[in-house]
Design a protein around this motif. Sequence first.
Motif, mmCIF file in Angstrom:
data_model
loop_
_atom_site.group_PDB
_atom_site.id
_atom_site.type_symbol
_atom_site.label_atom_id
_atom_site.label_comp_id
_atom_site.label_asym_id
_atom_site.label_seq_id
_atom_site.Cartn_x
_atom_site.Cartn_y
_atom_site.Cartn_z
ATOM 1 N N GLY A 8 -2.502 -9.948 -9.032
ATOM 2 C CA GLY A 8 -2.480 -9.503 -10.722
ATOM 3 C C GLY A 8 -1.592 -8.615 -11.228
ATOM 4 N N SER A 9 -2.015 -7.672 -12.083
ATOM 5 C CA SER A 9 -1.251 -6.858 -12.841
ATOM 6 C C SER A 9 -0.137 -6.046 -11.698
ATOM 7 C CB SER A 9 -1.957 -5.640 -13.531
ATOM 8 O OG SER A 9 -0.815 -4.734 -14.134
ATOM 9 N N THR A 10 1.119 -6.192 -11.976
ATOM 10 C CA THR A 10 2.104 -5.412 -11.098
ATOM 11 C C THR A 10 2.258 -3.922 -11.282
ATOM 12 O OG1 THR A 10 3.930 -5.575 -12.868
ATOM 13 C CG2 THR A 10 3.715 -7.554 -11.267
ATOM 14 N N LEU A 11 1.525 -3.318 -12.116
ATOM 15 C CA LEU A 11 1.332 -1.816 -12.322
ATOM 16 C C LEU A 11 0.041 -1.452 -11.872
ATOM 17 C CD1 LEU A 11 2.779 0.849 -13.377
ATOM 18 C CD2 LEU A 11 1.524 0.577 -15.392
ATOM 19 N N VAL A 12 0.032 -0.613 -10.740
ATOM 20 C CA VAL A 12 -1.187 -0.547 -10.068
ATOM 21 C C VAL A 12 -1.350 1.257 -10.143
ATOM 22 C CG1 VAL A 12 -2.340 -0.172 -7.838
ATOM 23 C CG2 VAL A 12 -0.957 -2.112 -8.532
ATOM 24 N N PHE A 62 5.045 -2.977 -8.630
ATOM 25 C CA PHE A 62 5.137 -4.122 -7.821
ATOM 26 C C PHE A 62 6.401 -4.861 -8.523
ATOM 27 C CE2 PHE A 62 5.592 -7.282 -4.869
ATOM 28 C CZ PHE A 62 5.240 -8.574 -5.458
ATOM 29 N N ASN A 63 7.528 -4.950 -7.967
ATOM 30 C CA ASN A 63 8.715 -5.876 -8.422
ATOM 31 C C ASN A 63 9.068 -7.009 -7.434
ATOM 32 O OD1 ASN A 63 11.009 -7.002 -9.001
ATOM 33 N ND2 ASN A 63 11.603 -5.068 -10.597
ATOM 34 N N LYS A 64 8.683 -8.094 -7.538
ATOM 35 C CA LYS A 64 8.780 -8.999 -6.624
ATOM 36 C C LYS A 64 10.194 -9.542 -6.464
ATOM 37 C CE LYS A 64 7.097 -13.596 -5.196
ATOM 38 N NZ LYS A 64 6.075 -14.710 -5.488
ATOM 39 N N SER A 65 11.128 -9.552 -7.545
ATOM 40 C CA SER A 65 12.492 -9.898 -7.527
ATOM 41 C C SER A 65 13.352 -8.936 -6.672
ATOM 42 C CB SER A 65 12.866 -10.390 -8.829
ATOM 43 O OG SER A 65 12.888 -9.118 -9.688
ATOM 44 N N GLN A 66 12.875 -7.705 -6.877
ATOM 45 C CA GLN A 66 13.496 -6.750 -6.112
ATOM 46 C C GLN A 66 12.913 -6.169 -4.947
ATOM 47 O OE1 GLN A 66 14.529 -3.405 -8.801
ATOM 48 N NE2 GLN A 66 15.631 -4.560 -10.124
ATOM 49 N N THR A 67 11.874 -6.910 -4.569
ATOM 50 C CA THR A 67 11.060 -6.475 -3.456
ATOM 51 C C THR A 67 10.952 -5.033 -3.273
ATOM 52 O OG1 THR A 67 12.914 -6.732 -1.802
ATOM 53 C CG2 THR A 67 11.854 -8.639 -2.032
ATOM 54 N N SER A 68 10.420 -4.559 -4.420
ATOM 55 C CA SER A 68 10.235 -3.065 -4.223
ATOM 56 C C SER A 68 8.792 -2.691 -4.887
ATOM 57 C CB SER A 68 11.162 -2.328 -5.485
ATOM 58 O OG SER A 68 10.806 -2.555 -6.465
ATOM 59 N N PHE A 118 0.787 -1.236 0.096
ATOM 60 C CA PHE A 118 0.032 -0.054 0.086
ATOM 61 C C PHE A 118 0.981 1.277 0.016
ATOM 62 C CE2 PHE A 118 -3.670 -2.181 1.424
ATOM 63 C CZ PHE A 118 -3.146 -3.296 1.928
ATOM 64 N N TRP A 119 0.469 2.323 -0.680
ATOM 65 C CA TRP A 119 0.955 3.572 -0.317
ATOM 66 C C TRP A 119 -0.456 4.506 0.295
ATOM 67 C CZ3 TRP A 119 5.555 5.721 -0.528
ATOM 68 C CH2 TRP A 119 6.539 5.227 -1.099
ATOM 69 N N TYR A 120 0.121 5.223 1.195
ATOM 70 C CA TYR A 120 -0.860 6.029 1.931
ATOM 71 C C TYR A 120 0.021 7.803 1.879
ATOM 72 C CZ TYR A 120 -3.739 2.635 4.147
ATOM 73 O OH TYR A 120 -4.673 1.643 4.095
ATOM 74 N N VAL A 121 -1.003 8.584 1.817
ATOM 75 C CA VAL A 121 -0.600 10.017 1.695
ATOM 76 C C VAL A 121 -1.127 10.547 3.125
ATOM 77 C CG1 VAL A 121 -2.414 10.978 0.358
ATOM 78 C CG2 VAL A 121 -0.382 12.259 0.522
ATOM 79 N N GLN A 122 -0.178 11.452 3.739
ATOM 80 C CA GLN A 122 -0.772 12.160 4.988
ATOM 81 C C GLN A 122 -0.586 13.672 4.518
ATOM 82 O OE1 GLN A 122 1.344 11.456 8.690
ATOM 83 N NE2 GLN A 122 -0.401 11.858 9.670
ATOM 84 N N TYR A 123 -1.532 14.429 4.757
ATOM 85 C CA TYR A 123 -1.350 15.852 4.383
ATOM 86 C C TYR A 123 -1.388 16.497 5.885
ATOM 87 C CZ TYR A 123 -2.898 15.173 -0.262
ATOM 88 O OH TYR A 123 -3.306 14.431 -1.433
#
Lengths: 116, 117
Positions: B53-57, B67-73, B34-39
Motif C-alpha cells: 500500500g502507501s509507501t509512507l508509513v 519505502f522506495n522500491k526503485s532505490q531499495t530503501s 520493519f524498523w525496530y528500536v532497542q533501548y
Amino acid sequence: DARVTQTPRHKVTEMGQEVTMRCQPILGHNTVFWYRQTMMQGLELLAYFRNRAPLDDSGMPKDRFSAEMPDATLATLKIQPSEPRDSAVYFCASGSTGGAENTEAFFGQGTRLTVV
Amino acid sequence: AQSVTQLDSQVPVFEEAPVELRCNYSSSVSVYLFWYVQYPNQGLQLLLKYLSGSTLVKGINGFEAEFNKSQTSFHLRKPSVHISDTAEYFCAVSEPLRGTSYGKLTFGQGTILTVHP
C-alpha cells in the motif's frame, strides 16, 4: 499485558557447562524465534518453530546447540558444552501465523549469557 | 537471500533537530520491511512496518519511513527528536511467505542514535 518472558535475564557460566535458556511466548502465539545478538555479527536468527515443530534451525551450531518446545507455553535453547564464543544476548520472539493483523514479532528482553 | 545495510553506524543529533536513519536492502523477491528500536538492556520494539500500500508509513513515537522500491530503501525519519529517542535502531526485512508470521527477519547492523541536549 501480554509479553514474551525470558529467563534467566543474566547468566554467567564456566566454559564446558550446560546452559539452558527459557522462553514463554505470548499466549496464543504459534511461532517462536530464537535470535542471537553479538557485537560482531549483530542479530542472527538461530531457529524458529511453528506449532511447536522446528521449521528452520540452520542458523544454529548443531554440535552444541539444541532448541525445543516441550509445550506451547515453553521454548528452550540449550548449549552443551558452552564456550566463550557463545557469549551474547539471546532473544526469543513470538508471533502468530495467518490473518492480516498478525504482522509483528514480539521480542522478549533477552538473556545475556557470559561464558568465562 | 536477503541483506540489509544500515549506512550509518552512529548518528549524533541535537534535541529538536530532524533525523534520518538510512536503510537499504537487497532481495530477489518482494519483502516486508520493519524498523525496530532497542533501548539499553531491553528487547526490540517495533516502530513501524511496510507490508503493502502507501509507501509512507507512520509509526509510534512520531517516526515515519518511506519505502522506495526503485532505490531499495526504507529510510526512517523524525522531524524533531527528543532525548528519550536515544537508542539503537534496526532495519529488518522478511519474505512474505504463506503460512508464516513476520518474525523470520534479516536485520541490519543497527544505527545508534544519540540525542544531545
